[in-house]
Design an enzyme around this catalytic site. Structure first.
Site, PDB file in Angstrom:
ATOM      1  NE  ARG A   1     -73.929 -19.494  -4.268  1.00 33.11           N
ATOM      2  CZ  ARG A   1     -75.076 -19.260  -4.911  1.00 33.11           C
ATOM      3  NH1 ARG A   1     -75.901 -20.244  -5.183  1.00 33.11           N
ATOM      4  NH2 ARG A   1     -75.379 -18.033  -5.276  1.00 33.11           N
TER       5      ARG A   1
ATOM      6  CE  LYS B   1     -65.316 -12.572  -1.066  1.00 32.21           C
ATOM      7  NZ  LYS B   1     -66.130 -13.496  -0.248  1.00 32.21           N
TER       8      LYS B   1
ATOM      9  CG  ASP C   1     -65.970  -8.097  -0.110  1.00 29.64           C
ATOM     10  OD1 ASP C   1     -66.370  -6.923  -0.206  1.00 29.64           O
ATOM     11  OD2 ASP C   1     -65.375  -8.512   0.899  1.00 29.64           O
TER      12      ASP C   1
ATOM     13  CD  GLN D   1     -61.959  -7.732   3.971  1.00 27.07           C
ATOM     14  OE1 GLN D   1     -61.812  -8.340   5.023  1.00 27.07           O
ATOM     15  NE2 GLN D   1     -62.940  -8.013   3.129  1.00 27.07           N
TER      16      GLN D   1
ATOM     17  CG  PHE E   1     -67.190  -7.262   5.076  1.00 29.09           C
ATOM     18  CD1 PHE E   1     -67.682  -7.276   3.784  1.00 29.09           C
ATOM     19  CD2 PHE E   1     -67.750  -8.124   6.007  1.00 29.09           C
ATOM     20  CE1 PHE E   1     -68.721  -8.134   3.427  1.00 29.09           C
ATOM     21  CE2 PHE E   1     -68.785  -8.977   5.661  1.00 29.09           C
ATOM     22  CZ  PHE E   1     -69.269  -8.985   4.364  1.00 29.09           C
TER      23      PHE E   1
ATOM     24  N   PRO F   1     -59.565  -9.889   0.792  1.00 28.46           N
ATOM     25  CG  PRO F   1     -60.806 -11.527   1.912  1.00 28.46           C
ATOM     26  CD  PRO F   1     -59.896 -10.357   2.152  1.00 28.46           C
TER      27      PRO F   1
END
Length: 308
Positions: free
Chosen positions: A196, A238, A257, A296, A300, A255
């Site tokens: 990253r 995402k 995921d 969401q 999550f 999103p």
DNA sequence: TATCCAAGGTAAGTT
DNA sequence: AACTTACCTTGGATA
């Protein structure tokens, strides 16, 4: 230093500070005890949380350190804060205290899973994170555990962020685009960003050079805004949805995921339409459209904490 | 003690 | 456009 308190009873609906800042949607609030959010909801719930916010147009012209904690319940407690200035409007903004949470729940479809998640974390709100730190933290989130994403952001702040003082204590602001653009890939790899590292460096460079800015997405229709954010390096659909939901106020963004994909498989298999865009539309509709992102986020956190 | 595996995905290269 | 594959790092599971 200034200090004050916000009475939760003055808000539209309940508020749970711990769930809000520890649910994995924001990586910008730090527990004063150094907790890594490894153990979900494991401490007393009255911990101090700290952050440093850069100037927000219309709210502050300076960089402001803030400490906040919640005492009492999610329905009748108080939020105590300490800051270099009046933090009330800042907290309202950052923690979405201006949302009418009761109305949002009323507008949510009656699905058993949603009901369990909302009951488990009553008072959790979305955050309105500053867009640059939000973008960087979610670029870092790729294939990474929540506790380790926090570690990366902490190392970025402590290594490259400016020091801000409050009442004798020192806090680190999140690095600016300029500060991160100046770093090399290998310097960022030393902070354990892994692959990253070049994404973070190149995205910071795009912003520092005025080539593009993530805030520009705020003025676009939702799906165009998502597409627009993917021009930043390390940002796919995402991560773009995370920035739209947790920073830019697109409460309909869901999103996709690994957790929500598993949820779709188990609970709403008809919503799997193959492509990201089509599946996104289907699950967004299923979760109520306008506030689907709220749903969401509850799901999550609920599933990640072990709920079924 | 050593090895393996998966974690809030994305970019780049092939069909 | 849809499908593969490589990619850093590390805590925890498995042998």
């Amino acid at each position: 230093m200034e200090r004050g308190a916000i009475d939760v009873r003055a808000l539209d609906g309940p508020f749970d500070l711990q769930a809000t800042v520890e649910s994995g949607q924001s990586y910008l609030w730090n527990r004063a005890d150094g907790g890594t959010y490894e153990t979900l909801h494991a401490h007393g719930g009255d911990e101090w949380y700290e952050t440093v916010v850069d100037p927000i147009p219309g709210l502050t012209t300076e960089r402001v350190p803030i400490r906040v904690r919640q005492e009492g319940g999610v329905d009748d407690g108080t939020l105590q804060w300490e800051s270099s200035t009046d933090a009330v409007p800042l907290l309202e903004h950052l923690l979405r205290l201006d949302d009418d949470l009761d109305a949002i729940l009323d507008a949510t479809p009656d699905l058993p899973l949603l009901e369990r998640a909302y009951d488990a974390y009553e008072g959790m709100r979305l955050t309105r994170d500053p867009v640059f730190p939000c973008l960087i933290s979610f670029i870092c989130s790729a294939q990474m555990r929540v506790a380790r994403i926090h570690g990366m952001q902490r190392r970025l702040r402590e290594t490259y962020g400016d020091v801000v003082e409050l009442d004798g204590a020192q806090y680190h602001a999140f690095p600016t685009p300029d500060q991160l653009a100046e770093r090399t890939e290998s310097e960022l790899r030393e902070l354990s960003l892994g692959y990253r590292a070049p994404y973070v460096q190149r995205t910071a460079e795009m912003i520092a050079s005025r080539e593009a800015h993530p805030a520009e997405a705020a003025d676009l229709p939702y799906e165009e805004a998502r597409e627009s954010l993917t021009r930043f390096v390390g940002v796919g659909d995402k991560v773009a949805d995370c920035v739209l939901l947790f920073s830019l106020g697109f409460l309909e963004a869901v999103p996709l995921d690994t957790w929500i994909r598993t949820t779709i498989e188990e609970y709403y298999p008809d919503c799997d339409r193959g492509s990201y865009a089509a599946t996104s539309r289907a699950i967004r509709d299923r979760l109520g459209g306008e506030y689907a992102g709220y749903a969401q986020t509850y799901v999550f956190y609920y599933l990640r904490a072990g709920g079924e």
